[in-house]
Design a protein around this motif. Structure first.
Motif, PDB file in Angstrom:
ATOM      1  N   THR A 105       0.836  -1.204   0.000  1.00 54.99           N
ATOM      2  CA  THR A 105       0.000   0.000   0.000  1.00 54.99           C
ATOM      3  C   THR A 105       0.876   1.261   0.000  1.00 54.99           C
ATOM      4  O   THR A 105       1.895   1.325   0.692  1.00 54.99           O
ATOM      5  N   TYR A 106       0.444   2.244  -0.774  1.00 50.61           N
ATOM      6  CA  TYR A 106       1.255   3.431  -1.050  1.00 50.61           C
ATOM      7  C   TYR A 106       1.741   4.140   0.225  1.00 50.61           C
ATOM      8  O   TYR A 106       2.937   4.391   0.386  1.00 50.61           O
ATOM      9  N   HIS A 107       0.802   4.469   1.105  1.00 57.04           N
ATOM     10  CA  HIS A 107       1.193   5.321   2.240  1.00 57.04           C
ATOM     11  C   HIS A 107       2.168   4.609   3.177  1.00 57.04           C
ATOM     12  O   HIS A 107       3.107   5.220   3.688  1.00 57.04           O
ATOM     13  N   GLU A 108       1.981   3.324   3.381  1.00 60.66           N
ATOM     14  CA  GLU A 108       2.900   2.566   4.237  1.00 60.66           C
ATOM     15  C   GLU A 108       4.281   2.460   3.577  1.00 60.66           C
ATOM     16  O   GLU A 108       5.312   2.585   4.242  1.00 60.66           O
ATOM     17  N   ILE A 109       4.297   2.228   2.263  1.00 58.98           N
ATOM     18  CA  ILE A 109       5.579   2.123   1.556  1.00 58.98           C
ATOM     19  C   ILE A 109       6.363   3.430   1.685  1.00 58.98           C
ATOM     20  O   ILE A 109       7.546   3.438   2.053  1.00 58.98           O
ATOM     21  N   GLU A 162      -8.345   5.815 -10.579  1.00 53.22           N
ATOM     22  CA  GLU A 162      -8.237   4.905 -11.719  1.00 53.22           C
ATOM     23  C   GLU A 162      -6.801   4.453 -11.947  1.00 53.22           C
ATOM     24  O   GLU A 162      -6.219   4.685 -12.999  1.00 53.22           O
ATOM     25  N   PRO A 163      -6.224   3.786 -10.944  1.00 55.06           N
ATOM     26  CA  PRO A 163      -4.790   3.468 -11.012  1.00 55.06           C
ATOM     27  C   PRO A 163      -4.403   2.523 -12.150  1.00 55.06           C
ATOM     28  O   PRO A 163      -3.260   2.552 -12.588  1.00 55.06           O
ATOM     29  N   ASP A 164      -5.343   1.723 -12.638  1.00 52.96           N
ATOM     30  CA  ASP A 164      -4.983   0.771 -13.682  1.00 52.96           C
ATOM     31  C   ASP A 164      -5.112   1.355 -15.086  1.00 52.96           C
ATOM     32  O   ASP A 164      -4.990   0.632 -16.080  1.00 52.96           O
ATOM     33  N   ARG A 165      -5.361   2.661 -15.148  1.00 51.57           N
ATOM     34  CA  ARG A 165      -5.449   3.309 -16.451  1.00 51.57           C
ATOM     35  C   ARG A 165      -4.141   4.055 -16.735  1.00 51.57           C
ATOM     36  O   ARG A 165      -3.623   4.753 -15.861  1.00 51.57           O
ATOM     37  N   PHE A 166      -3.616   3.883 -17.949  1.00 51.92           N
ATOM     38  CA  PHE A 166      -2.412   4.614 -18.378  1.00 51.92           C
ATOM     39  C   PHE A 166      -2.853   5.965 -18.930  1.00 51.92           C
ATOM     40  O   PHE A 166      -3.493   6.042 -19.968  1.00 51.92           O
ATOM     41  N   ARG A 211       4.987   5.030 -13.169  1.00 53.06           N
ATOM     42  CA  ARG A 211       3.933   4.631 -12.233  1.00 53.06           C
ATOM     43  C   ARG A 211       3.243   3.345 -12.695  1.00 53.06           C
ATOM     44  O   ARG A 211       3.039   2.419 -11.920  1.00 53.06           O
ATOM     45  N   TYR A 212       2.916   3.284 -13.980  1.00 56.56           N
ATOM     46  CA  TYR A 212       2.027   2.249 -14.514  1.00 56.56           C
ATOM     47  C   TYR A 212       2.758   0.948 -14.844  1.00 56.56           C
ATOM     48  O   TYR A 212       2.240  -0.133 -14.588  1.00 56.56           O
ATOM     49  N   GLU A 213       3.939   1.038 -15.452  1.00 56.19           N
ATOM     50  CA  GLU A 213       4.742  -0.153 -15.767  1.00 56.19           C
ATOM     51  C   GLU A 213       6.192   0.109 -15.350  1.00 56.19           C
ATOM     52  O   GLU A 213       7.075   0.284 -16.181  1.00 56.19           O
ATOM     53  N   LEU A 227       6.923  -1.569  -4.627  1.00 58.13           N
ATOM     54  CA  LEU A 227       6.748  -0.221  -5.162  1.00 58.13           C
ATOM     55  C   LEU A 227       5.707  -0.197  -6.291  1.00 58.13           C
ATOM     56  O   LEU A 227       4.888   0.711  -6.382  1.00 58.13           O
ATOM     57  N   ALA A 228       5.749  -1.229  -7.141  1.00 62.22           N
ATOM     58  CA  ALA A 228       4.845  -1.255  -8.295  1.00 62.22           C
ATOM     59  C   ALA A 228       3.388  -1.380  -7.858  1.00 62.22           C
ATOM     60  O   ALA A 228       2.486  -0.921  -8.552  1.00 62.22           O
ATOM     61  N   SER A 229       3.183  -1.983  -6.697  1.00 65.23           N
ATOM     62  CA  SER A 229       1.835  -2.073  -6.142  1.00 65.23           C
ATOM     63  C   SER A 229       1.428  -0.724  -5.538  1.00 65.23           C
ATOM     64  O   SER A 229       0.302  -0.259  -5.737  1.00 65.23           O
ATOM     65  N   GLY A 230       2.349  -0.095  -4.831  1.00 64.80           N
ATOM     66  CA  GLY A 230       2.065   1.208  -4.234  1.00 64.80           C
ATOM     67  C   GLY A 230       1.656   2.230  -5.280  1.00 64.80           C
ATOM     68  O   GLY A 230       0.737   3.031  -5.072  1.00 64.80           O
ATOM     69  N   SER A 231       2.315   2.194  -6.435  1.00 64.23           N
ATOM     70  CA  SER A 231       2.005   3.156  -7.484  1.00 64.23           C
ATOM     71  C   SER A 231       0.663   2.852  -8.165  1.00 64.23           C
ATOM     72  O   SER A 231       0.216   3.612  -9.008  1.00 64.23           O
ATOM     73  N   ARG A 232       0.045   1.720  -7.804  1.00 64.49           N
ATOM     74  CA  ARG A 232      -1.292   1.426  -8.339  1.00 64.49           C
ATOM     75  C   ARG A 232      -2.321   1.298  -7.219  1.00 64.49           C
ATOM     76  O   ARG A 232      -3.354   0.651  -7.370  1.00 64.49           O
ATOM     77  N   ASP A 233      -2.022   1.934  -6.086  1.00 67.87           N
ATOM     78  CA  ASP A 233      -2.932   1.850  -4.947  1.00 67.87           C
ATOM     79  C   ASP A 233      -4.122   2.790  -5.170  1.00 67.87           C
ATOM     80  O   ASP A 233      -3.946   4.003  -5.270  1.00 67.87           O
TER      81      ASP A 233
END
Ligand code: HEM
Ligand code: HEM
Ligand code: SF4
Lengths: 399, 69
Positions: free
Chosen positions: A44-48, A327-331, A282-284, A315-321
């Motif tokens: 999760t973003y904030h914890e990371i 809409e984190p899964d949208r590029f 962020r996305y990939e 990190l890659a998960s945090g950037s899609r939290d």
């Protein structure tokens, strides 16, 4: 499935093409998710971000006792050291590289990097089949770091060779035999170190206006690097800048070929490129996970993690939290609020980020005009073994 | 074009200085100095700097001010 197998599933090669559903499962199970081997996984973003800024979290693998102590005796580069030693070495490397002492060095390389990507893009001709990794992205980062340091052009091939070997040693699958590769890596590391130290000697007192000259001619003895540190830290620049940059460029081409509307948008409006590069980070992102070790027991959102335990920050998960990004899964290259963790955060924030940004922008800028009629020959493409430093091994396309 | 850096957000990462060294300047290790009026030939670089700031502290536009958010 049980959340204590998440790390095993994420690192399972079968999930390399699309780890993102596993990250969603991780965030659901989290914030801090204990794994069967005793390590913890955080997505999760904030914890990371909080942990990346927490001085109790060590980046030094020698702080680890669980699941297994670290058994390499070689001194780690500053990527994996804590302050004050980390600060001393990063600061010495930063002086000849960036502000406040050398604000113009990276910027002055922009023209050369653009030229280099144009030359590399010459293979992109109508009707041809190209591997974006081997034919384009691969040679770029080593050449750029050679130019930055001031390595004579005739010796750039040597560095390509050494970096290949070191990078191959770092991309080991679970089943491969590592002893041979480790030995080859040791030798490459030694040869590269010796070369750099010798060239540095030649430039001591006879500077040639490059980063290596500045490193060896540092007037302040308190920040001047020892010979050993000079070798370790320059090798760090080669390795840290290699696969990361290759992956970013390749992921960029992959993402744009999967989303032709975004490709056209960037073709029409190249001014969007800097933001598209940030959105790719962020996305990939090239770097999916980094390890930290708490020096004492710490509390993460109600879970106590014992000191000495390996904590993997995804990190890659945090950037899609979704708690942080809409809409984190949208590029979306025009995303207004994009404080991703693609370059990390805190004291280890990527040292080479300014160079990497210029490389990625120049590379995509040079390629986009050739991609109009291009199509992917294999989707998903074959990936490298490494789950933490994730990216395609090849990206075959038809022009 | 004008630029304003929200210095309460700025963390001194200096990513902006790398990308537009004629507009942003690091004073000592932390203090950031910058030109509020962006010269025409620096506009593109300042856009890159704004995109790269890890804490998105750089505001751009005509007549922006740090209180604009
Ligand atoms: C797209 C390309 C790149 C990405 C995604 C990337 C990503 C990262 C990340 C996530 C970290 C933080 C590691 C951690 O916190 O444990 C890092 C650190 C670092 N990167 Fe990069 N990097 C890239 C390119 C480069 C380049 C081109 C260079 C060299 C010129 C470089 C040099 C470094 C160094 C030296 C560190 C260690 C910094 C420290 O420990 O203080 N990187 N990078
Ligand atoms: C995140 C996933 C990563 C994994 C799993 C990984 C794995 C490895 C492995 C297995 C090695 C070789 C063995 C060794 O020297 O101990 C290695 C070396 C190294 N990696 Fe990574 N790496 C990752 C990311 C990064 C990043 C983001 C950077 C820099 C920003 C980086 C920089 C280095 C450096 C400097 C070395 C040492 C080269 C040498 O002296 O041999 N790595 N890595
Ligand atoms: S990049 Fe952003 S945080 Fe860094 S110095 Fe510039 S304004 Fe401040």
């Amino acid at each position: 499935m049980a959340s204590d197998t998440l790390l095993a599933r994420i690192t399972d090669y079968a999930n390399r093409p699309d780890p993102y559903p596993l990250y969603a499962e991780l965030r659901e199970a989290g914030p801090a998710v204990r794994q069967a081997d005793g390590s913890y996984l955080i997505g999760t973003y904030h914890e990371i971000v909080a942990l990346l800024h927490d001085p109790r979290m060590s980046a030094d693998p020698r702080s680890r006792t669980t699941p297994a102590p670290y058994n390499v005796t070689r001194q780690p580069p500053f990527l994996r050291l804590d302050d004050p030693e980390h600060h001393r070495l990063r600061n010495s490397a930063m002086r000849p590289f960036g502000p406040p002492h050398s604000p113009g060095r990276v910027d002055s390389m922009r023209g050369e990097i653009v030229q280099l990507t144009k030359e590399l893009a010459e293979v992109f001709q109508e009707g041809r089949q190209i591997d974006v990794v081997d034919d384009f992205a691969y040679p770029l980062p080593v050449t750029v770091i050679c130019r930055l340091l001031g390595i004579p052009h005739k010796d750039e091939q040597l560095f390509q060779g050494w970096t290949d070997i070191l990078v191959a040693a770092a991309d080991i699958g679970p089943e491969s035999d590592t002893a041979d590769r480790e030995q080859a890596a040791d030798q490459a590391r030694q040869e590269m170190g010796q070369y750099l130290v010798q060239l540095g000697e030649q430039r001591r007192g006879r500077p040639t206006g490059d980063m290596l000259s500045d490193l060896v001619n540092e007037p302040d003895a308190a920040v001047r690097l020892s010979t050993e540190d000079l070798a370790i830290n320059t090798i760090l620049l080669f390795i840290a800048g290699h696969e990361t940059t290759v992956n970013l460029v390749t992921n960029g081409v992959l993402t744009l070929l999967r989303q032709p509307d975004q490709l056209h948008r960037l073709r029409e409006d190249p001014g969007l490129l800097p933001r598209a590069v940030e959105e790719l980070l962020r996305y990939e992102p090239p770097v999916h996970m980094r390890e930290r070790v708490p020096l004492v027991d710490i509390d993460v959102a109600g879970t106590t993690i014992p000191g000495g335990t390996s904590v993997i920050l995804a990190l890659a998960s945090g950037s899609r939290d979704p708690l942080r990004f809409s809409e984190p899964d949208r590029f979306d290259p025009t995303r207004p609020d994009n404080q991703h963790v693609g370059f990390g955060s805190g004291i280890h924030l990527c040292f080479g980020a300014p160079v990497a940004r210029i490389e990625a922008e120049a590379a995509l800028g040079a390629l986009i005009p050739h991609l109009d009629t291009a199509r992917l020959l294999q989707d998903p493409p074959p990936y490298r073994q490494n789950a933490m430093l994730r990216g395609p091994r090849h990206l075959p396309i038809q022009l | 074009m004008q630029t304003v850096v929200d210095l309460t957000r700025c963390q001194g990462y200096a990513q902006c200085v790398f990308l537009a060294p004629e507009v942003f300047e690091l004073h000592g290790e932390e203090g950031l100095l910058y030109a509020t009026a962006v010269p025409e030939d620096q506009v593109e670089r300042v856009r890159q700097a704004a995109a790269a700031c890890p804490v998105q502290a750089i505001l751009l536009g005509e007549g922006v001010s740090a209180g604009a958010r």
